[in-house]
Design an enzyme around this catalytic site. Structure first.
Site, PDB file in Angstrom:
ATOM      1  N   ASN A  10       0.846  -1.277  -0.024  1.00  0.00           N
ATOM      2  CA  ASN A  10      -0.082  -0.058  -0.138  1.00  0.00           C
ATOM      3  C   ASN A  10       0.801   1.433  -0.069  1.00  0.00           C
ATOM      4  OD1 ASN A  10      -2.666  -1.402   0.003  1.00  0.00           O
ATOM      5  ND2 ASN A  10      -1.814  -2.027   2.010  1.00  0.00           N
ATOM      6  N   TYR A  22      -0.980   9.485   6.209  1.00  0.00           N
ATOM      7  CA  TYR A  22       0.255   9.188   5.356  1.00  0.00           C
ATOM      8  C   TYR A  22       0.709  10.395   4.230  1.00  0.00           C
ATOM      9  CZ  TYR A  22      -0.520   4.558   7.085  1.00  0.00           C
ATOM     10  OH  TYR A  22      -0.678   3.629   7.871  1.00  0.00           O
ATOM     11  N   HIS A  80       4.131  -5.997  11.382  1.00  0.00           N
ATOM     12  CA  HIS A  80       3.143  -6.378  12.304  1.00  0.00           C
ATOM     13  C   HIS A  80       3.054  -7.797  12.386  1.00  0.00           C
ATOM     14  CE1 HIS A  80       2.964  -2.150  12.708  1.00  0.00           C
ATOM     15  NE2 HIS A  80       2.323  -1.887  11.728  1.00  0.00           N
ATOM     16  N   ASP A  87      13.171 -12.979   8.975  1.00  0.00           N
ATOM     17  CA  ASP A  87      14.149 -14.016   8.789  1.00  0.00           C
ATOM     18  C   ASP A  87      15.002 -13.757   7.415  1.00  0.00           C
ATOM     19  OD1 ASP A  87      13.361 -15.581  10.846  1.00  0.00           O
ATOM     20  OD2 ASP A  87      12.344 -17.275   9.669  1.00  0.00           O
ATOM     21  N   SER A 102       3.938   7.208   9.705  1.00  0.00           N
ATOM     22  CA  SER A 102       3.289   7.559  10.663  1.00  0.00           C
ATOM     23  C   SER A 102       3.752   7.139  11.967  1.00  0.00           C
ATOM     24  CB  SER A 102       1.793   6.949  10.593  1.00  0.00           C
ATOM     25  OG  SER A 102       2.093   5.389  10.946  1.00  0.00           O
TER      26      SER A 102
HETATM   27  C1  DQA Z   1       3.214   1.871   8.129  1.00  0.00           C
HETATM   28  C2  DQA Z   1       2.460   1.782   9.479  1.00  0.00           C
HETATM   29  C3  DQA Z   1       1.931   0.594   9.307  1.00  0.00           C
HETATM   30  O1  DQA Z   1       1.200   0.087  10.639  1.00  0.00           O
HETATM   31  C4  DQA Z   1       0.823   0.464   8.226  1.00  0.00           C
HETATM   32  O2  DQA Z   1       0.437  -1.009   7.980  1.00  0.00           O
HETATM   33  C5  DQA Z   1       1.640   0.969   6.746  1.00  0.00           C
HETATM   34  C6  DQA Z   1       2.497   1.732   6.884  1.00  0.00           C
HETATM   35  C7  DQA Z   1       3.934   3.741   8.254  1.00  0.00           C
HETATM   36  O3  DQA Z   1       4.462   3.819   7.141  1.00  0.00           O
HETATM   37  O4  DQA Z   1       3.352   4.347   9.051  1.00  0.00           O
HETATM   38  O5  DQA Z   1       0.884   0.625   5.690  1.00  0.00           O
HETATM   39  O6  DQA Z   1       4.400   1.501   8.120  1.00  0.00           O
END
Ligand code: DQA
Length: 143
Positions: A10, A22, A80, A87, A102
């Protein structure tokens, strides 16, 4: 010095996805900004983004064979969840800075787990897209 900027799922939707979290700049803007920053720092930079866990594992393994010196990595949601990505980072042993746009520490409980944090040489979160440039600086200058 060769640095790989790696982004997970994403992140290609930057500017469209949840702009209040974002930001309004696109992935292409991020790439162009980091190309300029890397040129100023005198480092060679390459980019890869994927929405697929296995493709990210492949890219981490390829970084080893390409003799990449450092990885700037936003694993996004896989942060997460992914033992496979953790690994792969352990397997290649390439110094990696974990970046989150974020401030994950201030968000939902499920974002408090990071499989990457213990492997990364540094974690930068909550600094917006600037976090990626700061990560390059850390890999180059150690600060
Ligand atoms: C992220 C934070 C993650 O929790 C989230 O799933 C993302 C973006 C960030 O850049 O703040 O897709 O990695």
């Amino acid at each position: 010095m060769k640095i790989l900027v790696l982004n997970g799922p994403n992140i290609n939707m930057l500017g469209i996805r949840e702009p209040d979290i974002y930001g309004r700049q696109s992935y292409e803007y991020l790439v162009e900004t980091l190309k300029k920053h890397a040129a100023e720092k005198g480092v060679e930079v390459s980019f890869y983004q994927s929405n697929h866990e296995g493709s990210l594992v492949d890219a981490i393994q390829q970084a080893y064979f390409d003799k990449i010196d450092g990885i700037v990595f936003n694993p996004a949601a896989y942060t997460h969840t992914s033992v496979a990505i953790a690994d792969a980072l352990k397997a290649v042993g390439i110094p990696t800075v974990e970046v989150h746009i974020s401030d994950v520490a201030a968000r939902e409980d499920f974002r408090q787990i990071s499989y990457i944090r213990g492997i990364a040489v540094k974690t930068i979160a909550g600094k917006g897209l600037d976090g990626y440039s700061l990560a390059i600086d850390f890999l180059v200058d150690g600060e």
